[in-house]
Design an enzyme around this catalytic site. Structure first.
Site, PDB file in Angstrom:
ATOM      1  N   LYS A   6       2.337   4.505   1.656  1.00 31.00           N
ATOM      2  CA  LYS A   6       2.473   5.029   3.020  1.00 31.00           C
ATOM      3  C   LYS A   6       2.182   6.518   2.937  1.00 31.00           C
ATOM      4  O   LYS A   6       2.947   7.273   2.344  1.00 31.00           O
ATOM      5  CB  LYS A   6       3.885   4.782   3.546  1.00 31.00           C
ATOM      6  CG  LYS A   6       4.072   5.263   4.964  1.00 31.00           C
ATOM      7  CD  LYS A   6       5.391   4.796   5.522  1.00 31.00           C
ATOM      8  CE  LYS A   6       5.632   5.223   6.966  1.00 31.00           C
ATOM      9  NZ  LYS A   6       4.661   6.023   7.619  1.00 31.00           N
ATOM     10  N   ARG A  27      -1.778   8.704  11.803  1.00 28.95           N
ATOM     11  CA  ARG A  27      -2.461   7.436  12.015  1.00 28.95           C
ATOM     12  C   ARG A  27      -3.699   7.666  12.895  1.00 28.95           C
ATOM     13  O   ARG A  27      -3.620   8.354  13.903  1.00 28.95           O
ATOM     14  CB  ARG A  27      -1.499   6.471  12.734  1.00 28.95           C
ATOM     15  CG  ARG A  27      -2.043   5.074  12.946  1.00 28.95           C
ATOM     16  CD  ARG A  27      -1.810   4.224  11.738  1.00 28.95           C
ATOM     17  NE  ARG A  27      -2.260   2.860  11.925  1.00 28.95           N
ATOM     18  CZ  ARG A  27      -1.460   1.849  12.266  1.00 28.95           C
ATOM     19  NH1 ARG A  27      -0.169   2.071  12.486  1.00 28.95           N
ATOM     20  NH2 ARG A  27      -1.934   0.626  12.388  1.00 28.95           N
ATOM     21  N   GLU A  33      -5.473   6.506   7.839  1.00 30.34           N
ATOM     22  CA  GLU A  33      -4.651   7.707   7.895  1.00 30.34           C
ATOM     23  C   GLU A  33      -5.553   8.941   7.871  1.00 30.34           C
ATOM     24  O   GLU A  33      -6.439   9.038   7.016  1.00 30.34           O
ATOM     25  CB  GLU A  33      -3.706   7.722   6.686  1.00 30.34           C
ATOM     26  CG  GLU A  33      -2.507   8.609   6.862  1.00 30.34           C
ATOM     27  CD  GLU A  33      -1.388   7.960   7.685  1.00 30.34           C
ATOM     28  OE1 GLU A  33      -1.565   6.794   8.149  1.00 30.34           O
ATOM     29  OE2 GLU A  33      -0.350   8.610   7.885  1.00 30.34           O
ATOM     30  N   GLU A  56       0.867  -1.188   0.000  1.00 33.92           N
ATOM     31  CA  GLU A  56       0.000   0.000   0.000  1.00 33.92           C
ATOM     32  C   GLU A  56       0.894   1.226   0.000  1.00 33.92           C
ATOM     33  O   GLU A  56       2.056   1.138   0.383  1.00 33.92           O
ATOM     34  CB  GLU A  56      -0.819   0.081   1.303  1.00 33.92           C
ATOM     35  CG  GLU A  56      -1.781  -1.027   1.554  1.00 33.92           C
ATOM     36  CD  GLU A  56      -2.214  -1.034   3.036  1.00 33.92           C
ATOM     37  OE1 GLU A  56      -1.797  -0.132   3.794  1.00 33.92           O
ATOM     38  OE2 GLU A  56      -2.954  -1.943   3.398  1.00 33.92           O
ATOM     39  N   ARG A  85      -2.673   7.012  17.410  1.00 34.96           N
ATOM     40  CA  ARG A  85      -1.965   5.749  17.372  1.00 34.96           C
ATOM     41  C   ARG A  85      -1.694   5.197  18.775  1.00 34.96           C
ATOM     42  O   ARG A  85      -1.677   4.000  18.994  1.00 34.96           O
ATOM     43  CB  ARG A  85      -0.627   5.993  16.670  1.00 34.96           C
ATOM     44  CG  ARG A  85       0.159   4.783  16.402  1.00 34.96           C
ATOM     45  CD  ARG A  85       1.404   5.191  15.674  1.00 34.96           C
ATOM     46  NE  ARG A  85       2.478   5.429  16.630  1.00 34.96           N
ATOM     47  CZ  ARG A  85       3.760   5.434  16.303  1.00 34.96           C
ATOM     48  NH1 ARG A  85       4.114   5.248  15.046  1.00 34.96           N
ATOM     49  NH2 ARG A  85       4.673   5.637  17.195  1.00 34.96           N
ATOM     50  N   LYS A  95       7.601  -1.069   6.812  1.00 36.65           N
ATOM     51  CA  LYS A  95       7.456   0.216   6.125  1.00 36.65           C
ATOM     52  C   LYS A  95       8.748   0.465   5.362  1.00 36.65           C
ATOM     53  O   LYS A  95       9.848   0.250   5.870  1.00 36.65           O
ATOM     54  CB  LYS A  95       7.156   1.342   7.112  1.00 36.65           C
ATOM     55  CG  LYS A  95       8.121   1.493   8.255  1.00 36.65           C
ATOM     56  CD  LYS A  95       7.661   2.611   9.175  1.00 36.65           C
ATOM     57  CE  LYS A  95       8.545   2.651  10.426  1.00 36.65           C
ATOM     58  NZ  LYS A  95       8.040   3.551  11.450  1.00 36.65           N
TER      59      LYS A  95
END
Lengths: 551, 348
Positions: A230, A235, A284, A228, A255, A413
């Site tokens: 980033k 978050r 997000e 996906e 988060r 990530k």
């Protein structure tokens, strides 16, 4: 109140997270109910007192203290609460010396009941009965700004430590509890059952990704992963349910589990309009204008505001780009594989058709080189006009279940390469805790033209990115090349031929009116120390300005 | 006020400091004088270069230890409470409660009584003789902490704070910054009173003053030179050092040092944070605001001169009490004890 005041006092001077935890756990262990519960409420921001305003406090102190002496003192101390705390003199005629100690519970209770007219007398009587530290803590508490560097999550971690349980075990029951949290403490001290989680819209601890190293690719099979974008946002977890009376409840969490619903009423309203479904989404937070994702700098203008005005909401509309669904219609989906959750998420987002909610698309790739290519050119690889808001790619194992924390293996990530510049060390300041004897905080600058030729202008500060050995060496350099001192700050020699060059890595650049250079770096750190490089070869401000234009 | 100022009849200010023409002597001169009367041993009050020096036995011993044996041509010791005639003036040294040997000086001349306080405090201190108030016409006072925000808590409570921190952080070395003369010894004596039963590790720069206090019979907790310590094993121990050394290189080998600082300035949080102090201890060897005001009243003076510190506030207060008051704006004081500047770093 005295013990609580001492706790706040120690916390305010304690820079280290573990030190703060220890102080809080020690306090919770040695303080009885319900005092410790109210302290926990104060530390987690669960208390608020509407009527106690700074103007009222200023007014009260004006009745007791010569205005000239107050002015001289305030000028010296520089903080209103602190000046009042120190200068306040008890009205001994009214109370004598044996006023019973003020309890935190008494303050919380008293302020909740007091009308505007009783408030003055009540505040004065407490200020009379408390000592300096007590008054300082009391004034910080009632004016709503503790500022001791403790997040709600950290306070809950300290409570969890009391019972030797993980903080997530506390998080799960937290929103069903109220001050002074008697069942919570009873459970943690082994004197009661675990409180049942009756919160219909709880926070579910977030799953985090670990950074990817290029050599990890040898071990990873591209067929086992989805990718996906980033997104360069915040978050956010949204949790919706209904209580026993059938009232709908929707909460937005950061988060770390801090509730942030009041900061985003537009998003909460939009998501709250989704009828008849209980759900929890992970995604997000972004600002979208005409369906285009705006830069992080734009999003930032929406954050950390004291009041959320209609104008702010209209100008910076909040949006959720979802990438996971962890609960739906009463079912916990966390134990399902990623691809199954993803299918549910796609269906859900389509069904509810909410204008403030969309789905983060998957990035198509066949092998690692093609993904590397997508990461370098997100705009051409499917992100289109939103490409500038992409800061890398996420890799998620197709079979990964959703677990709390940062497990090794399932999620990675892979951030876009950082920006790099060469800058010159200008000022150094000592660090805290273990680094308190080292000059470990560095201000660095780049060249720019001025009327008297080139000069260095500060562009940022960095305090990590080096090893202990390198730190010792830089520290020695700072001490041997100090040309001036201002309090704790040393000015380090910096000229065309003399000085130290750092290669600084950073994630992005914002315009800033607070910095002399007009730019502010995001997440700067020292990538390399260029002992070999003469300062004259460091970068110029124009290089940064170019980045601003591209961004 | 029709009467002539009592203070002005006895004292004048000169570039070298306070001067008494009737006895032809200076008090705590900031440069060499023919005859100097010295209130106490801190370096901003006790300087080398005068021809004759008159002070208490303890102050002379401190000056000898810090300035070397030849800091003046001739020395004369004076006991507390024993008057001495110098020219047309009569002087008496009276305990000031500041540090070992510290004195106020009572000057009687032209039928007036003037007291120069030197630095003083009224709070409990097991290491020196307590302050004695003297009735006088004019009082010449310090005002280091001359703002109503300064009210020092009992020093015993601050030492208890240190001991409580050692309980919560038993693996961290507690490094306490304290001035070498007075503050260090007071802490060591208070630690003894509080029942601390392990040795305190001290920085080399403090040793001579500690030895001097011991020789004078002051009871303190056992001390050891920190260079003899196995530094990685100092977790849970107390290390005492001059403030300037409390954040320096020599601490590195100690386990996770926790920096404390004992000073009246620690009352103001920004001051503590500026210095990177994690545990501020409000312990001062100076009078706080209430002690200053109470002392001025106890002397029964009708006139107040303020030598140094936050003069403005104390002068303002004295005028509201009907006293004639004036600030002297004297320079050169407050440089050693409780000094606020960032002194040069020392290495051990």
């Amino acid at each position: 109140m005295n013990r609580f005041a001492q706790l706040l006092d120690r916390l305010s001077y304690q820079p280290a997270r573990n030190g703060k935890l220890r102080l809080m756990t020690d306090y919770f262990r040695h303080t009885p109910d319900p005092e410790r519960g109210y302290a926990l409420a104060a530390l987690t921001g669960a208390l608020s007192f509407r009527h106690a305003k700074p103007a009222l406090i200023r007014d009260l102190v004006g009745e007791r203290v010569d205005p000239a002496l107050f002015a001289l003192s305030y000028d010296f101390v520089g903080d209103l609460s602190e000046t009042v705390a120190l200068i306040w003199r008890a009205d001994e005629s009214a109370h004598g010396s044996n006023h019973p100690p003020v309890l935190l519970s008494e303050v919380v209770d008293g302020l909740a009941r007091a009308g505007r007219s009783d408030l003055r007398k009540l505040l004065a009587s407490w200020l009379d009965a408390l000592d300096e530290t007590g008054r300082w803590a009391f004034l910080k508490l009632i004016t709503g700004a503790l500022r001791v560097g403790v997040s709600a999550r950290l306070a809950r971690t300290a409570v969890a430590d009391l019972g030797g349980v993980e903080v997530d075990a506390v998080e799960q029951v937290w929103h069903g509890l109220e001050p002074p949290y008697l069942p919570l403490f009873a459970w943690l001290e082994g004197k009661g059952e675990r409180p049942t989680a009756i919160d219909p819209a709880p926070f579910r601890p977030a799953m985090l990704a670990q950074p990817l190293n290029e050599k990890d690719f040898e071990k990873l099979d591209p067929r086992e992963f989805c990718a996906e974008w980033k997104w360069d946002g915040i978050r956010l977890q949204v949790s919706a349910g209904r209580d026993e009376r059938g009232h709908r409840l929707l909460r937005l969490y950061s988060r770390s589990g801090e509730e942030v619903t009041p900061a985003f009423p537009d998003l909460a309203d939009a998501l709250g309009a989704i009828e008849a479904r209980d759900f929890a989404l992970d995604g997000e937070l972004l600002v979208l204008r005409e369906k285009r994702v705006q830069s992080f700098a734009t999003l930032q203008q929406r954050l950390n505001r004291k009041t959320v005005t209609a104008k702010l909401v209209a100008e910076f509309p909040a949006h959720l780009r979802a990438y996971d669904i962890i609960a739906l219609d009463g079912e916990d989906l966390r134990a399902l594989p990623f691809v199954v959750r993803r299918a549910r998420l796609e269906r859900f987002v389509k069904e509810v058709d909410c204008p403030r909610l969309d789905i983060s698309p998957l990035v198509a790739f066949e092998d690692w080189p093609s993904l590397a290519n997508a990461r370098e050119n997100p705009a051409e690889a499917g992100a289109g006009e939103d490409g500038a808001a992409v800061e890398g790619v996420m890799l998620k194992r197709r079979d990964s279940i959703y677990v709390a924390g940062r497990p090794t293996g399932p999620w990675f990530k892979w951030k876009r390469d950082p920006f790099n510049i060469d800058a010159v060390l200008m000022y150094a300041q000592r660090g805290h805790g273990k680094r308190s004897s080292f000059y470990s905080d560095y201000t660095f600058g780049v060249w720019r033209a001025s009327a008297d030729g080139d000069e260095l202008v500060p562009v940022g500060k960095a305090y990590f990115g080096f090893t202990d050995e390198e730190l010792a060496r830089i520290d020695r350099f700072v001490r041997n090349h100090t040309i001036e001192r201002f309090g704790p700050v040393r000015v380090v020699e910096h000229g065309a031929d003399k000085g130290l060059v750092f290669e600084i890595a950073f994630e992005g650049l914002n315009r800033s009116t607070r910095h002399k250079s007009g730019v502010a770096m995001r997440f700067p750190r020292i990538a390399r120390i260029r002992w070999d490089k003469p300062p004259r070869e460091a970068d110029r401000i124009e290089a940064l300005e170019l980045l601003l234009k591209e961004g | 006020m029709a009467e002539q100022s009592a203070a002005a009849a006895v004292l004048t200010t000169t570039p070298a400091g306070l001067y008494c023409p009737a006895g032809d002597f200076h008090i705590d001169p900031i440069r060499g004088a023919a005859r100097a009367l010295v209130t106490h041993g801190h370096s901003d009050h006790a300087r080398a270069g005068s021809t004759q020096v008159l002070a208490t036995q303890a102050t002379l011993a401190i000056m000898r230890a810090r300035l070397g044996p030849n800091f003046a041509c001739s020395l004369q010791a004076i006991r507390y409470g024993e008057p001495l005639t110098i020219g047309d003036a009569r002087v008496t040294f009276v305990p000031a409660g500041h540090v070992l040997g510290s004195a106020q000086i009572l000057i009687e001349a032209h039928g007036r009584r003037v007291v120069v306080s030197g630095d003083y405090k009224r709070a409990h201190d097991p290491t020196c003789a307590p302050f004695e108030p003297i009735r006088c016409d004019a009082f010449v006072s310090e005002a280091t902490f001359g703002l109503p925000v300064f009210r020092h808590p009992p020093a015993v409570d601050e030492v208890a704070k240190l001991l409580a921190s050692l309980r919560v952080f038993p693996e961290r070395t507690h490094v306490v910054g304290a001035y070498s003369l007075g503050k260090a010894q007071r802490l060591l004596a208070l630690l003894l009173e509080a029942g601390w039963d392990r040795p305190v590790w001290v920085h080399g720069a403090m040793e001579s003053m500690i030895a001097l206090y011991r020789a004078d019979g002051v009871r303190m907790v056992e001390t050891r030179h920190v260079t003899t310590a196995d530094k990685p094993k100092l977790g849970g121990e107390i290390v005492l050092c001059p403030p300037s050394a409390a954040s320096d290189i020599w601490l590195r080998k100690m386990p996770d040092p926790l920096v404390a600082f004992a000073s009246g300035w620690m009352r103001v949080r920004a001051r503590a944070r500026q210095r990177g102090v994690e545990l501020p201890l409000v312990v001062s060897d100076h009078a706080d605001w209430s002690e200053l005001c109470a002392t001025v009243k106890e002397t029964g003076c009708s006139e107040l001169w303020v030598t140094h510190g936050a003069e403005e506030a104390l002068v303002h207060w004295a005028r509201t009490q009907g006293l004639a008051a004036r600030p002297l704006h004297m320079i050169g004081f407050g440089d050693e004890d409780e000094a606020d500047g960032l002194s040069t770093e020392t290495q051990a």
